[in-house]
Motif scaffolding. Structure first.
Motif, mmCIF file in Angstrom:
data_model
loop_
_atom_site.group_PDB
_atom_site.id
_atom_site.type_symbol
_atom_site.label_atom_id
_atom_site.label_comp_id
_atom_site.label_asym_id
_atom_site.label_seq_id
_atom_site.Cartn_x
_atom_site.Cartn_y
_atom_site.Cartn_z
ATOM 1 N N GLU A 112 0.760 -1.314 -0.058
ATOM 2 C CA GLU A 112 0.037 -0.072 0.021
ATOM 3 C C GLU A 112 0.679 1.142 -0.006
ATOM 4 O OE1 GLU A 112 -2.640 -0.190 3.281
ATOM 5 O OE2 GLU A 112 -4.124 -1.921 2.342
ATOM 6 N N GLU A 115 2.056 1.568 -3.618
ATOM 7 C CA GLU A 115 1.178 2.165 -4.167
ATOM 8 C C GLU A 115 0.975 3.583 -3.936
ATOM 9 O OE1 GLU A 115 -2.321 -0.168 -4.293
ATOM 10 O OE2 GLU A 115 -1.645 -1.844 -5.568
ATOM 11 N N SER A 119 1.339 6.464 -6.881
ATOM 12 C CA SER A 119 0.207 7.122 -7.158
ATOM 13 C C SER A 119 0.501 8.645 -7.048
ATOM 14 C CB SER A 119 -0.924 6.882 -6.396
ATOM 15 O OG SER A 119 -1.582 5.559 -6.573
ATOM 16 N N TRP A 157 -5.791 3.139 -6.924
ATOM 17 C CA TRP A 157 -6.191 2.980 -8.508
ATOM 18 C C TRP A 157 -6.001 4.157 -9.474
ATOM 19 C CZ3 TRP A 157 -7.520 -1.998 -10.409
ATOM 20 C CH2 TRP A 157 -7.774 -2.820 -9.307
ATOM 21 N N LYS A 190 -4.021 -0.547 -11.848
ATOM 22 C CA LYS A 190 -2.876 -0.379 -10.732
ATOM 23 C C LYS A 190 -1.930 0.658 -11.165
ATOM 24 C CE LYS A 190 -3.648 -1.920 -7.434
ATOM 25 N NZ LYS A 190 -4.496 -1.501 -6.321
#
Length: 210
Positions: A112, A115, A119, A157, A190
């Motif tokens: 996480e 990601e 992001s 996402w 992703k």
């Protein structure tokens, strides 16, 4: 009657048999246990009707909530050595694998965090290249970055608008709109599948035609 018991489920001792003809006309009762079936006026197409006198009601065993169940206290069940709980505890599997549970939780937190970092490096409106495993490379524009309150898997996402109708939706998923685009042009991928960069839209040459 014993043979019919296997078919209809009623005890032979509780059966009453009636014989009906081809046109459903009653031909009499089969009430002699010693008589053979051939001694009755049986022909092709006849039907033997079974009446259950056991007192059982149709469907009474289908509602399992009406069936009395054996219950055991949690403390007593926990002491039994032959249960699934005891089996898992002895082998430290599932929720009894404390070390494995901590390791998986740490790995999930690490994924996480990765990601979230990826992001943060993907600005809205930027052009990008999308490479999803098992699919061809596609060009797109970033329309959304963040978590999604839908049926998605947890995590971050990236919502993209493809240059071509290679997507799955119009930017709306599960009744919630995340961005605007034409139908079949939108998709969520992703962050690791997205590569931001200077990727101009492909020229299909239509502007040069009259």
């Amino acid at each position: 009657q014993c043979k019919l018991e296997l078919v209809v489920g009623s005890p032979a001792s509780c059966m009453e048999l009636e014989l009906f003809g081809v046109r459903e006309e009653p031909l009499g009762r089969l009430d002699c246990d010693e008589a053979l079936l051939g001694s009755y006026p049986v022909a092709d197409g006849c039907r033997v009707h079974v009446i259950d006198r056991s007192g059982a009601r149709f469907g009474e065993y289908e509602d399992v909530s009406r069936v009395e169940k054996y219950e055991i206290a949690e403390s007593d069940y926990d002491k039994r050595p032959e249960t699934l709980r005891s089996f898992l505890r002895q082998r430290q599997w599932g929720r009894y694998d404390a070390e494995g549970t901590q390791r998986r939780a740490a790995e999930q937190q690490q994924r996480e965090a990765q990601e979230a970092a990826m992001s943060a490096a993907i600005p809205l409106g930027t052009r990008c290249q999308v490479r999803v495993p098992g699919q061809p490379c596609k060009l797109a524009t970033v329309m959304y970055v963040g978590t999604c309150q839908t049926d998605f898997k947890p995590g971050y996402w990236v919502g993209v608008r493809y240059d071509e109708p290679l997507g799955k939706h119009d930017g709306s998923v599960g009744g919630r709109r995340y961005f605007e685009c034409q139908p079949k042009y939108g998709a969520f991928v992703k962050p690791q599948s997205v590569t931001p960069g200077d990727f101009p839209e492909e020229d299909d040459g239509l502007e040069d035609e009259l």
